[in-house]
Design an enzyme around this catalytic site. Structure first.
Site: not given
Ligand code: NDP
Length: 274
Positions: A16, A67, A132, A239, A129-130
């Site tokens: 982190s 979260k 958190g 990001g 993506g959908a």
């Molecule tokens: P979640 O685990 O809640 O959601 C993951 C999402 O990614 C789902 O929609 C999932 O789809 C999709 N997914 C995972 N692998 C694949 C793939 N190979 N191909 C297509 N879709 C995929 O994660 P978060 O929403 O918490 O985080 C998402 C990203 O955002 C991360 O990379 C995180 O590091 C980043 N982030 C950055 C922040 C910042 O401050 N810069 C703050 C918060 C997040 P499915 O529903 O089909 O499984």
């Protein structure tokens, strides 16, 4: 003078950047505080948070996978936390109650509009993506009045459910359903980049002069940032700026002082180029 205690909880947490960011903010604004990172998983979350605040902690950040648990834990929640159903910032208030907020969306919008001078009003925006992170950024993006907002997800049902939950203020679909006009801004909010993968999207989805933004970040350009560059995106960003901006908003909520983010972003950027 006592040193106020803050921390970030999550798992994994060892990489982190939040302690470094908050130390820089504290130094810059002359605030006397300590900010640590603690490995906390879903099972140990409730006890760890309770202990932290009982022992005098003033505020916490919560990251993956905590979260939604933090949202459930908070005694009071802001509108943006309730809209996201996820909390990344907990604040101990004067009455002892714990307030939960979500600063991810405002962090993203500030990075886009202030740091990169990207206009969102009237623009066509696609979120991949959908999960958190998407939940946290939808309302702040809609507040900027884009022409349209579409959320596409690998598991299409999750995108549909999210659209229903947000009263159809945007459309939800699968990656294969994206056949319409290209987008001015494509945001990658999948976690695909974390394993070096790319969501399956066509190059025709990015408008001429369009912009790509990956919420993920790393020491090397992510797969999606590289994809954006290969499509000649006007800007292809990751990001890191959002990370610093969401931290600055949390710092402001805790301390009532808004730190300057530019120098901190520059410092973290130069550290990863070396
Ligand atoms: P979640 O685990 O809640 O959601 C993951 C999402 O990614 C789902 O929609 C999932 O789809 C999709 N997914 C995972 N692998 C694949 C793939 N190979 N191909 C297509 N879709 C995929 O994660 P978060 O929403 O918490 O985080 C998402 C990203 O955002 C991360 O990379 C995180 O590091 C980043 N982030 C950055 C922040 C910042 O401050 N810069 C703050 C918060 C997040 P499915 O529903 O089909 O499984």
């Amino acid at each position: 003078m006592t040193t106020d205690k803050y921390a970030v909880f999550g798992s994994p947490i060892n990489h982190s950047k939040s302690p470094k960011i908050h130390q820089l903010f504290a130094k810059q604004t002359g605030q006397n505080l300590e900010y640590t990172a603690q490995e906390v998983n879903a099972e140990s979350f409730a006890k760890s948070v309770t202990d932290f605040f009982v022992q005098g902690g003033k505020g916490l950040n919560c990251t993956v996978p905590l979260k939604e648990l933090a949202w459930q834990f908070a005694n009071e929640k802001t509108n943006r936390a309730n809209s996201a159903k996820a909390v990344n910032t907990l604040i101990k208030q004067a009455d002892g109650l714990i307030l939960g907020d979500n600063t991810d969306g405002v962090g993203l919008v500030r990075d886009l509009t202030l740091n990169h001078e990207i206009e969102l009003r009237g623009k066509r925006i696609l979120i991949l993506g959908a999960g958190g992170a998407t939940r946290g950024i939808i309302s702040p993006l809609l507040d900027e009045k884009p022409e349209c907002l579409i959320v596409a997800n690998r598991t299409v049902e999750k995108a549909w459910e999210l659209a229903i939950e947000f009263n159809h203020s945007f459309s939800g679909c699968g990656f294969d359903d994206l056949h319409e006009e290209p987008f001015d801004l494509i945001l990658n909010a999948t976690s695909a980049s974390l394993s070096g993968e790319l969501p399956p999207i066509s190059q025709h989805l990015l408008a001429k002069n369009g912009i790509c933004y990956d919420l993920a970040y790393g020491n090397e350009p992510t797969a999606f940032v590289q994809w954006g560059k290969a499509q000649n995106a006007r800007q292809s960003l990751d990001g890191l700026g959002m990370l610093v901006e969401q931290a600055a908003e949390a710092f402001f909520l805790w301390r009532g002082v808004r730190p300057e983010t530019k120098a901190v972003i520059e410092l973290l950027n130069s550290a990863r180029q070396n």
